[in-house]
Design a protein around this motif. Structure first.
Motif, mmCIF file in Angstrom:
data_model
loop_
_atom_site.group_PDB
_atom_site.id
_atom_site.type_symbol
_atom_site.label_atom_id
_atom_site.label_comp_id
_atom_site.label_asym_id
_atom_site.label_seq_id
_atom_site.Cartn_x
_atom_site.Cartn_y
_atom_site.Cartn_z
ATOM 1 N N LEU A 158 33.485 70.292 5.620
ATOM 2 C CA LEU A 158 34.640 70.893 6.568
ATOM 3 C C LEU A 158 35.358 69.604 6.960
ATOM 4 N N ARG A 159 36.353 69.256 6.377
ATOM 5 C CA ARG A 159 37.099 68.114 6.585
ATOM 6 C C ARG A 159 38.384 68.149 7.611
ATOM 7 N N PHE A 160 38.738 67.541 8.674
ATOM 8 C CA PHE A 160 39.773 67.635 9.329
ATOM 9 C C PHE A 160 40.721 66.430 9.013
ATOM 10 N N GLU A 161 41.620 66.408 8.595
ATOM 11 C CA GLU A 161 42.488 65.140 8.100
ATOM 12 C C GLU A 161 43.585 64.676 9.568
ATOM 13 N N ALA A 168 29.819 76.956 1.634
ATOM 14 C CA ALA A 168 31.121 77.137 0.993
ATOM 15 C C ALA A 168 32.243 77.847 1.782
ATOM 16 N N GLN A 169 31.881 78.666 2.934
ATOM 17 C CA GLN A 169 32.906 79.219 3.606
ATOM 18 C C GLN A 169 33.160 78.523 4.871
ATOM 19 N N GLY A 170 32.824 77.365 5.067
ATOM 20 C CA GLY A 170 33.290 76.542 6.074
ATOM 21 C C GLY A 170 32.376 76.574 7.234
ATOM 22 N N ARG A 171 31.452 77.208 7.282
ATOM 23 C CA ARG A 171 30.558 77.338 8.440
ATOM 24 C C ARG A 171 29.690 76.105 8.718
ATOM 25 N N VAL A 172 29.678 75.606 9.787
ATOM 26 C CA VAL A 172 28.869 74.356 10.103
ATOM 27 C C VAL A 172 27.661 74.740 10.903
ATOM 28 N N ALA A 173 26.595 74.260 10.640
ATOM 29 C CA ALA A 173 25.341 74.497 11.276
ATOM 30 C C ALA A 173 25.190 73.512 12.611
ATOM 31 N N MET A 174 25.681 73.784 13.630
ATOM 32 C CA MET A 174 25.957 72.696 14.689
ATOM 33 C C MET A 174 24.653 72.294 15.164
ATOM 34 N N ASP A 175 23.437 72.929 15.277
ATOM 35 C CA ASP A 175 22.189 72.678 15.535
ATOM 36 C C ASP A 175 21.792 71.524 14.788
ATOM 37 N N THR A 176 22.235 71.259 13.740
ATOM 38 C CA THR A 176 21.911 70.206 12.560
ATOM 39 C C THR A 176 22.520 68.789 12.968
ATOM 40 N N LEU A 177 23.530 68.977 13.658
ATOM 41 C CA LEU A 177 24.540 67.862 13.978
ATOM 42 C C LEU A 177 23.834 67.101 15.330
ATOM 43 N N SER A 178 24.086 65.643 15.147
ATOM 44 C CA SER A 178 23.618 64.815 16.292
ATOM 45 C C SER A 178 24.637 65.286 17.519
ATOM 46 N N GLU A 179 24.087 64.683 18.583
ATOM 47 C CA GLU A 179 25.063 65.107 19.780
ATOM 48 C C GLU A 179 26.728 64.417 19.629
ATOM 49 N N VAL A 196 41.825 70.352 18.852
ATOM 50 C CA VAL A 196 43.050 69.849 18.501
ATOM 51 C C VAL A 196 43.791 69.900 17.471
ATOM 52 N N VAL A 197 43.409 71.032 16.379
ATOM 53 C CA VAL A 197 43.996 71.283 15.134
ATOM 54 C C VAL A 197 45.387 71.538 15.681
ATOM 55 N N GLY A 198 46.226 71.133 14.534
ATOM 56 C CA GLY A 198 47.695 71.364 14.842
ATOM 57 C C GLY A 198 48.377 70.212 15.986
ATOM 58 N N ARG A 199 47.686 69.504 16.620
ATOM 59 C CA ARG A 199 48.017 68.477 17.505
ATOM 60 C C ARG A 199 47.623 67.155 17.250
ATOM 61 N N GLU A 200 46.499 66.821 16.666
ATOM 62 C CA GLU A 200 46.069 65.689 16.317
ATOM 63 C C GLU A 200 45.314 65.600 14.875
ATOM 64 N N TYR A 201 44.815 66.805 14.459
ATOM 65 C CA TYR A 201 44.287 67.076 13.213
ATOM 66 C C TYR A 201 44.814 68.097 12.384
ATOM 67 N N ALA A 202 44.931 68.158 11.243
ATOM 68 C CA ALA A 202 45.524 69.465 10.578
ATOM 69 C C ALA A 202 44.351 70.596 10.392
ATOM 70 N N THR A 203 44.896 71.557 9.804
ATOM 71 C CA THR A 203 43.852 72.681 9.678
ATOM 72 C C THR A 203 42.726 72.145 8.808
ATOM 73 N N PRO A 204 41.320 72.317 9.138
ATOM 74 C CA PRO A 204 40.391 71.958 8.084
ATOM 75 C C PRO A 204 40.386 72.550 6.850
ATOM 76 N N ALA A 205 39.740 71.661 5.836
ATOM 77 C CA ALA A 205 39.538 72.168 4.447
ATOM 78 C C ALA A 205 38.212 72.096 4.130
ATOM 79 N N VAL A 206 37.814 72.962 3.150
ATOM 80 C CA VAL A 206 36.231 72.994 2.828
ATOM 81 C C VAL A 206 36.420 72.251 1.592
ATOM 82 N N VAL A 207 35.605 70.965 1.259
ATOM 83 C CA VAL A 207 35.983 70.153 0.236
ATOM 84 C C VAL A 207 34.484 70.049 -0.210
ATOM 85 N N PRO A 208 34.247 69.739 -1.472
ATOM 86 C CA PRO A 208 32.717 69.577 -2.202
ATOM 87 C C PRO A 208 32.465 67.985 -1.396
#
Length: 72
Positions: free
Chosen positions: A15-18, A33-44, A56-68
């Motif tokens: 899930l990429r935020f440009e 593939a649907q853009g769901r992030v497993a937050m429990d697997t992320l570091s703090e 901050v989507v729309g203010r600093e980052y664009a709407t995220p896109a799901v990419v390979p």
């Protein structure tokens, strides 16, 4: 096991935020593939960055896109 494996999902996507202001700058997080992030697997730090990017989507980052994720 991680949350993707527990749910039968493979983290083959990001899930990429440009950045809206700096070309080439982005935040990316493993997702399904649907853009769901497993937050429990992320570091703090990654979890904080993910929540920030979502806020901050729309203010600093664009709407995220799901990419390979070519590194998986």
């Amino acid at each position: 096991m991680n949350a993707f494996a527990d749910a039968g999902l493979a983290a083959r996507y990001q899930l990429r935020f440009e950045s809206l202001f700096q070309q080439g700058r982005a935040l990316a997080f493993p997702c399904d593939a649907q853009g769901r992030v497993a937050m429990d697997t992320l570091s703090e730090r990654a979890r904080c960055n993910y929540l920030y990017a979502r806020a901050v989507v729309g203010r600093e980052y664009a709407t995220p896109a799901v990419v390979p994720d070519f590194l998986s």
